[in-house]
Design an enzyme around this catalytic site. Structure first.
Site, short mmCIF file in Angstrom:
data_model
loop_
_atom_site.label_atom_id
_atom_site.label_comp_id
_atom_site.label_asym_id
_atom_site.label_seq_id
_atom_site.Cartn_x
_atom_site.Cartn_y
_atom_site.Cartn_z
N CYS A 1 5.41 -5.59 9.93
CA CYS A 1 4.37 -4.60 9.67
C CYS A 1 4.98 -3.23 9.33
O CYS A 1 5.46 -3.05 8.23
CB CYS A 1 3.39 -4.53 10.85
SG CYS A 1 1.86 -3.68 10.43
N GLU B 1 5.30 -11.02 16.95
CA GLU B 1 5.55 -10.64 18.34
C GLU B 1 4.27 -10.70 19.18
O GLU B 1 4.33 -10.58 20.40
CB GLU B 1 6.20 -9.25 18.41
CG GLU B 1 5.30 -8.06 18.06
CD GLU B 1 5.18 -7.76 16.56
OE1 GLU B 1 5.39 -8.69 15.75
OE2 GLU B 1 4.85 -6.62 16.21
N HIS C 1 2.22 -9.89 12.68
CA HIS C 1 2.91 -9.60 13.94
C HIS C 1 3.32 -10.86 14.70
O HIS C 1 2.60 -11.30 15.59
CB HIS C 1 2.01 -8.75 14.83
CG HIS C 1 1.77 -7.39 14.27
ND1 HIS C 1 2.71 -6.38 14.34
CD2 HIS C 1 0.71 -6.87 13.61
CE1 HIS C 1 2.23 -5.30 13.75
NE2 HIS C 1 1.02 -5.57 13.30
#
Lengths: 298, 189
Positions: free
Chosen positions: B78, B172, B170
């Site tokens: 991002c 994560e 994302h």
């Protein structure tokens, strides 16, 4: 081709934006010019307001959602996320803010509450919400209602960090307490705190809140920001502290740097130099109980 | 293997958790001296203007560029994708400028347009990849030498150029470790 069904407004997406704001500073602004100063200083988001909390406190009367034209002008001025405040329980102000396309709604005690019993059902919205809390029970009630981000209430518009410290210590202390508790004691603690049991169990298992937790209410200096970060918060809201100070640009930049380098006293010393006067502070004891914003909501 | 995670602002904690689950040691990087001894760098999601300014203010821009030119692998998600791009549409924002891609910021719209979806990411195998897009950018064009790894509709959302890997979404924020493993085992190898 892969399935291209886009699911919007999910819990992951709402919570996710707050995760991206972590380690950053969200600044109150009242004009597009202030919003640009905040963005230029490195703010990770701005809160669009008609008046900063110190001026709301001074003006008295009923404080409401800002005029949409102010919010829209600020949204046009910057590329970072724009938040805006709705009164506690005023779900129509929230509907209006969602229709404007703001990135986050703060259901905030800084404005005069519209409902003394009920907060907004935040699950009913696609836009995420942040809410204030003074303790773990209050934080978990707001999360159960759909808040995807929590902040301390502190005492807004005072430039006095003492209440934010109290609320952060309270939340972190209660988390440590439930973490070390045998499971059978959690139900009675849930009752005592007024906290939803399932969420309390999650906190006991993970040792942290299920959503991001920022500090807010009274932060005025880089040292204040670093103090809150060292106490365990995920990021910082600065309300009146920037644009009520002598040199907003320098102070904004210094608070951003302090939030990143909160554990490095040498850097903190360097960035705290020559910032000019901070905003005038207010002793909490001089504020009459009915003027205390932190007691709004439950 | 020690992996640096740029910890100026954003979701660096989540990247550390994902990397540690993959069995590597991580280190937060906020100052140039913290780059010493790391074998790869992850630039997390966050606010790209904030991360860019702090990279400049704390003298990290040139050291990171230098290490990248010497072959240090970098994974950007991002805001991290934006920081690696050579060109940003309608912006003169300074970036690390390491990948031959053009990026548009906030390209899907504001937060109410943020979404999650299943992507086809063939380098990770058959199983679709759940991707979370938050006020996300996408890659509007790539030059020769850039391998496109995933599209969302017509839009490029994951790409690789040599030792650099970028995603507009994302990884994560989900429990799927495949993209982190791909970075560690294929890109950074």
């Amino acid at each position: 081709m892969a399935e291209t069904v886009a699911e919007k407004g999910t819990w992951t997406v709402k919570k996710g934006l707050a995760e991206m704001l972590k380690g950053g500073v969200i600044m109150d602004v009242t004009t597009p010019e202030q919003a640009k100063i905040a963005e230029e200083a490195g703010a990770c988001a701005v809160m669009a307001l008609e008046r900063v909390p110190a001026d709301i406190r001074a003006a008295g009367g009923v404080a409401r959602m800002a005029d949409p034209s102010i919010i829209l002008r600020i949204m046009d001025a910057v590329t970072i996320p724009v938040m805006a405040k709705a009164r506690i329980g005023h779900f129509v102000e929230a509907q209006i803010l969602e229709a404007l396309g703001v990135d986050y709604i703060d259901e905030s005690e800084v404005l005069t509450p519209a409902d003394e019993q009920h907060h907004i059902d935040k699950h009913a919205f696609k836009v995420p919400f942040v809410c204030g809390a003074r303790n773990l029970g209050e934080a978990l009630r707001r999360i159960a209602e759909g808040a995807a981000m929590i902040r301390t209430k502190g005492e807004p518009g005072t430039g006095n960090v003492v209440e934010a410290v109290r609320h952060m210590r309270m939340v972190m202390g209660e988390i440590r307490r439930v973490q070390n508790m045998p499971k059978e004691e959690l139900m009675s603690v849930a009752k005592e705190m007024g906290a939803p049991y399932e969420l309390l169990l999650e906190v006991a298992n993970t040792g942290r809140l299920p959503v991001v937790n920022f500090a807010a209410g009274g932060i005025a200096t880089p040292a204040d920001a670093a103090l809150m970060m060292q106490l365990g918060c995920d990021g910082i809201f600065v309300g009146s502290g920037i644009f009520k100070s002598k040199d907003p640009k320098a102070r904004a930049k210094a608070i951003v740097a302090a939030t990143t380098h909160y554990n490095d006293p040498k850097i903190l010393a360097e960035i705290s130099k020559d910032l000019g006067e901070a905003m005038p502070g207010l002793e909490i004891a001089t504020i009459s109980p009915e003027q205390r914003m932190q007691d709004r909501g439950w | 293997m020690q992996i640096g995670v740029l910890a100026l602002q954003g979701a660096f904690r989540e990247h550390q958790w994902a990397l540690e689950k993959c069995g590597v040691i991580t280190r937060q990087v906020r100052k140039p001296q913290e780059l010493e001894g790391i074998e790869a760098l992850v630039i997390p999601g966050g606010e790209s203007t904030t991360i860019g300014k702090l990279l400049n203010d704390f003298d990290l821009m040139e050291p990171v560029r230098g290490l990248a030119r010497e072959g240090m692998p970098i994974f950007g998600t991002c805001a991290g994708l934006i920081m690696l791009a050579k060109r940003i549409k309608n912006s003169r924002q300074e970036t690390l400028a390491l990948m031959d891609i053009e990026v548009e910021r906030n390209a899907f719209g504001r937060q109410v347009e943020s979404f999650e979806t299943d992507l086809e990411l063939t380098v990770l195998g058959e199983q679709p990849y759940r991707a979370v897009f938050i006020r996300a950018p996408y890659i509007t064009s790539v030059d020769n030498g850039v391998e496109v790894l995933a599209n969302y509709g017509e839009k490029i959302v994951c790409a690789r150029q040599g030792k650099f890997l970028v995603a507009a979404f994302h990884p994560e924020l989900t429990d799927d470790l495949r993209l982190h493993k791909y970075f560690l085992e294929e890109v950074a190898k």
